[in-house]
Enzyme design. Structure first.
Site, mmCIF file in Angstrom:
data_model
loop_
_atom_site.group_PDB
_atom_site.id
_atom_site.type_symbol
_atom_site.label_atom_id
_atom_site.label_comp_id
_atom_site.label_asym_id
_atom_site.label_seq_id
_atom_site.Cartn_x
_atom_site.Cartn_y
_atom_site.Cartn_z
ATOM 1 N N ARG A 118 0.812 -1.245 0.000
ATOM 2 C CA ARG A 118 0.000 0.000 0.000
ATOM 3 C C ARG A 118 0.830 1.273 0.000
ATOM 4 N NH1 ARG A 118 -2.922 -3.107 3.739
ATOM 5 N NH2 ARG A 118 -4.791 -4.024 2.798
ATOM 6 N N LYS A 140 3.148 11.755 -11.094
ATOM 7 C CA LYS A 140 2.377 10.854 -11.966
ATOM 8 C C LYS A 140 3.198 9.580 -12.162
ATOM 9 C CE LYS A 140 -0.448 13.937 -14.782
ATOM 10 N NZ LYS A 140 -0.710 14.419 -16.156
ATOM 11 N N GLU A 182 10.298 19.454 -24.028
ATOM 12 C CA GLU A 182 9.557 19.735 -22.786
ATOM 13 C C GLU A 182 10.117 20.988 -22.106
ATOM 14 O OE1 GLU A 182 6.875 18.054 -22.245
ATOM 15 O OE2 GLU A 182 7.143 16.086 -23.171
ATOM 16 N N LYS A 224 7.325 23.507 -13.446
ATOM 17 C CA LYS A 224 6.430 22.368 -13.245
ATOM 18 C C LYS A 224 5.941 22.343 -11.803
ATOM 19 C CE LYS A 224 5.250 17.653 -14.029
ATOM 20 N NZ LYS A 224 5.439 16.413 -14.752
ATOM 21 N N GLU A 234 -4.550 17.311 -11.519
ATOM 22 C CA GLU A 234 -4.953 17.713 -12.877
ATOM 23 C C GLU A 234 -6.457 17.881 -13.030
ATOM 24 O OE1 GLU A 234 -2.529 16.148 -16.108
ATOM 25 O OE2 GLU A 234 -4.225 16.386 -17.457
ATOM 26 N N ARG A 238 -3.039 22.051 -14.403
ATOM 27 C CA ARG A 238 -1.980 21.093 -14.749
ATOM 28 C C ARG A 238 -2.096 20.636 -16.204
ATOM 29 N NH1 ARG A 238 0.733 16.248 -11.072
ATOM 30 N NH2 ARG A 238 2.152 15.555 -12.705
ATOM 31 N N ASN A 242 0.211 19.899 -21.027
ATOM 32 C CA ASN A 242 -0.011 19.073 -22.213
ATOM 33 C C ASN A 242 -0.005 19.861 -23.517
ATOM 34 O OD1 ASN A 242 -0.293 16.531 -20.960
ATOM 35 N ND2 ASN A 242 -2.285 17.179 -20.198
ATOM 36 N N HIS A 245 0.461 18.046 -26.764
ATOM 37 C CA HIS A 245 0.365 16.608 -26.502
ATOM 38 C C HIS A 245 -0.853 15.957 -27.161
ATOM 39 C CE1 HIS A 245 3.568 17.541 -23.748
ATOM 40 N NE2 HIS A 245 3.624 16.317 -23.255
ATOM 41 N N HIS A 249 0.201 12.954 -29.169
ATOM 42 C CA HIS A 249 -0.221 11.576 -28.875
ATOM 43 C C HIS A 249 -0.900 10.957 -30.088
ATOM 44 C CE1 HIS A 249 -0.211 12.254 -24.252
ATOM 45 N NE2 HIS A 249 0.905 11.682 -24.651
ATOM 46 N N HIS A 262 8.596 10.531 -28.128
ATOM 47 C CA HIS A 262 7.512 11.340 -27.566
ATOM 48 C C HIS A 262 7.800 12.849 -27.707
ATOM 49 C CE1 HIS A 262 4.369 12.619 -24.835
ATOM 50 N NE2 HIS A 262 5.274 13.224 -24.070
HETATM 51 P P1 NAD Z 1 13.179 6.327 -21.603
HETATM 52 O O1 NAD Z 1 13.004 6.109 -20.175
HETATM 53 O O2 NAD Z 1 12.773 5.240 -22.533
HETATM 54 O O3 NAD Z 1 14.698 6.728 -21.895
HETATM 55 C C1 NAD Z 1 15.105 6.985 -23.228
HETATM 56 C C2 NAD Z 1 16.300 6.118 -23.621
HETATM 57 O O4 NAD Z 1 17.470 6.628 -22.979
HETATM 58 C C3 NAD Z 1 16.197 4.680 -23.189
HETATM 59 O O5 NAD Z 1 16.767 3.861 -24.178
HETATM 60 C C4 NAD Z 1 17.035 4.645 -21.911
HETATM 61 O O6 NAD Z 1 17.518 3.352 -21.617
HETATM 62 C C5 NAD Z 1 18.141 5.575 -22.285
HETATM 63 N N1 NAD Z 1 18.837 6.221 -21.194
HETATM 64 C C6 NAD Z 1 18.341 6.684 -20.028
HETATM 65 N N2 NAD Z 1 19.254 7.404 -19.377
HETATM 66 C C7 NAD Z 1 20.390 7.354 -20.128
HETATM 67 C C8 NAD Z 1 21.675 7.917 -19.985
HETATM 68 N N3 NAD Z 1 21.983 8.741 -18.988
HETATM 69 N N4 NAD Z 1 22.607 7.638 -20.927
HETATM 70 C C9 NAD Z 1 22.278 6.869 -22.005
HETATM 71 N N5 NAD Z 1 21.064 6.354 -22.220
HETATM 72 C C10 NAD Z 1 20.128 6.603 -21.269
HETATM 73 O O7 NAD Z 1 12.379 7.637 -22.103
HETATM 74 P P2 NAD Z 1 12.162 9.068 -21.441
HETATM 75 O O8 NAD Z 1 12.065 9.996 -22.586
HETATM 76 O O9 NAD Z 1 13.116 9.343 -20.357
HETATM 77 O O10 NAD Z 1 10.724 8.925 -20.756
HETATM 78 C C11 NAD Z 1 9.582 8.620 -21.525
HETATM 79 C C12 NAD Z 1 8.529 8.063 -20.609
HETATM 80 O O11 NAD Z 1 8.197 9.067 -19.625
HETATM 81 C C13 NAD Z 1 7.236 7.700 -21.289
HETATM 82 O O12 NAD Z 1 6.815 6.444 -20.834
HETATM 83 C C14 NAD Z 1 6.268 8.780 -20.853
HETATM 84 O O13 NAD Z 1 4.943 8.316 -20.789
HETATM 85 C C15 NAD Z 1 6.798 9.112 -19.498
HETATM 86 N N6 NAD Z 1 6.446 10.456 -19.013
HETATM 87 C C16 NAD Z 1 5.915 10.559 -17.783
HETATM 88 C C17 NAD Z 1 5.596 11.805 -17.261
HETATM 89 C C18 NAD Z 1 5.087 11.918 -15.883
HETATM 90 O O14 NAD Z 1 4.686 13.025 -15.482
HETATM 91 N N7 NAD Z 1 5.120 10.862 -15.094
HETATM 92 C C19 NAD Z 1 5.837 12.959 -18.030
HETATM 93 C C20 NAD Z 1 6.402 12.818 -19.297
HETATM 94 C C21 NAD Z 1 6.709 11.549 -19.796
HETATM 95 N N1 GLY Z 2 3.753 15.579 -17.936
HETATM 96 C C1 GLY Z 2 2.479 16.112 -17.576
HETATM 97 C C2 GLY Z 2 2.211 16.150 -16.130
HETATM 98 O O1 GLY Z 2 3.024 15.777 -15.317
HETATM 99 O O2 GLY Z 2 1.142 16.549 -15.753
#
Ligand code: NAD
Ligand code: GLY
Length: 361
Positions: A118, A140, A182, A224, A234, A238, A242, A245, A249, A262
């Site tokens: 939990r 998130k 971003e 942020k 949100e 918030r 987007n 987005h 998307h 992305h």
């Molecule tokens: P990712 O986590 O896939 O990382 C991108 C690539 O970089 C991967 O191949 C990873 O292994 C590699 N990598 C990571 N750190 C590295 C480093 N220091 N050196 C070399 N390679 C490295 O992608 P991302 O762009 O970091 O994140 C995308 C994800 O984040 C999506 O799933 C998206 O939905 C999510 N997201 C979440 C929020 C949120 O608020 N929670 C906001 C935006 C995006």
């Molecule tokens: N990346 C959008 C949010 O965190 O709300």
């Protein structure tokens, strides 16, 4: 080195930003209550950074799980794998989960931390620019479902975010650019001063000049944090995060998540949002050109997108999470540095934007 605080009452925390922080035990130890730590990372990040993190945690009972790389692992199976591994240790309720990696690892590990017995304490150690300026901040967490991205998850705040900016030195250039989308977004929606600073310093940030990177990340996180403080779940403001987005998307879905990262899809989406804002008389041509030029300088795509028809894009946009009662809600620019959420966009200008950027039909 900088610190950004996010004020969410008892759920508030600090985001620490600087080079080499993974090597510093003081970045982690005070936020680890028990003796156990469970690190979630992946096969790309582990060989680069897991060792130095584990050195900082010496003396604690540390277990780690190294998952395969890629967005496709952000699913139920990996979620179960994390929980199974934690139960096998067995981790107790005092365990602290640390996410070491990009947004995929952060979202997945955060959701596992939210669910294990939990909810157990959680620290984000993001290693991509995107995760450092966006996904590690704001709570998130979640995983994807075959029917949609991020469809299962929880709002669950970390205890701390440790951003070691030195990790960006190994990030592929395309991933760095995707994160810049971003960063630029914060300037566009909320911070005209920052946008101006980016216009003057973009190349230094892309070259990973230490001071410029620190400033770009801390100002992004501050933007942020300010928005999340006003609307953690949100229900309103918030959604401004987007910008681009809804278009982005739809582009990602149309291309099966294979063509664009992305951040790249969001970059095209932000240019589309600026185009629509101009059609609605909110922006002038010069402002639209500034948006596209800055994104292009960051190595991002901005040109018309020809992978899908305008009609198909419109259908896909209707599946957006912001749709309420069948009404599309779009983030549009009022000026450079200010955005709002519009739920009564006429189909005429919307379709004109889609036809400008997509195939006929
Ligand atoms: P990712 O986590 O896939 O990382 C991108 C690539 O970089 C991967 O191949 C990873 O292994 C590699 N990598 C990571 N750190 C590295 C480093 N220091 N050196 C070399 N390679 C490295 O992608 P991302 O762009 O970091 O994140 C995308 C994800 O984040 C999506 O799933 C998206 O939905 C999510 N997201 C979440 C929020 C949120 O608020 N929670 C906001 C935006 C995006
Ligand atoms: N990346 C959008 C949010 O965190 O709300």
């Amino acid at each position: 080195m900088s610190t950004v605080s996010i004020d969410l009452g008892t759920q508030g925390y600090d985001i620490h930003i600087g080079p080499g922080l993974l090597r510093d035990p003081a970045e982690f130890r005070p936020w680890i209550g028990g003796r156990q730590v469970f690190v979630v990372t992946n096969e790309v990040v582990a060989p680069l950074y897991l060792g130095r993190l584990l050195e900082s945690l010496a003396g604690l009972q540390c277990e780690s799980l190294v998952l395969p790389d890629g967005e496709q692992i952000k699913n139920m199976e990996s979620f179960a794998r994390v929980l199974d591994a934690m139960l096998a240790v067995p981790c107790d309720r005092g365990v602290t989960v640390i996410a070491l990696g990009g947004g995929v690892i952060g979202d997945l590990a955060g959701f596992a931390a939210a669910s294990y017995q939990r909810g157990v304490p959680f620290i984000q150690a993001p290693t991509t620019l995107l995760s450092q300026v966006d996904s590690s901040v704001g709570g998130k967490t979640g995983i994807n479902h075959a029917r949609g991205k991020n469809m299962i998850g929880a709002f669950y705040q970390p205890r701390r975010v440790v951003i070691d900016t030195a990790t960006l030195s190994t990030l592929p250039p395309r991933e760095l650019s995707a994160g810049m989308a971003e960063v630029i977004k914060y300037g566009l929606i909320n911070d005209a001063g920052f946008l101006g600073w980016l216009e003057g310093n973009l190349e230094q940030v892309m070259r990973l000049d230490t001071e410029c990177v620190d400033y770009a990340i801390s100002r992004s996180c501050a933007n942020k944090a300010g928005i999340v403080e006003r609307d953690e779940r949100e229900s309103g403001v918030r959604a401004l995060l987007n910008l681009g987005h809804t278009f982005g998307h739809a582009i990602e879905t149309a291309t099966g998540y294979t063509t664009w990262l992305h951040g790249e899809a969001v970059a095209i989406g932000m240019v589309m949002a600026a185009h629509l804002s101009r059609l609605l008389g909110r922006l002038d041509d010069a402002a639209c050109e500034r948006v596209a030029w800055l994104l292009e300088r960051a190595g991002l795509p901005t040109k018309p997108f020809h992978g899908v028809t305008a009609t198909r894009m419109r259908e896909l946009m209707q599946g957006d999470k912001k749709v309420q009662g069948g009404r599309l809600r779009l983030v549009l620019l009022e000026s450079l540095g200010s955005a709002d959420i519009v739920d009564d966009v006429d189909e005429g200008p919307l379709m004109e934007t889609l036809r400008t950027f997509c195939l006929d039909g």
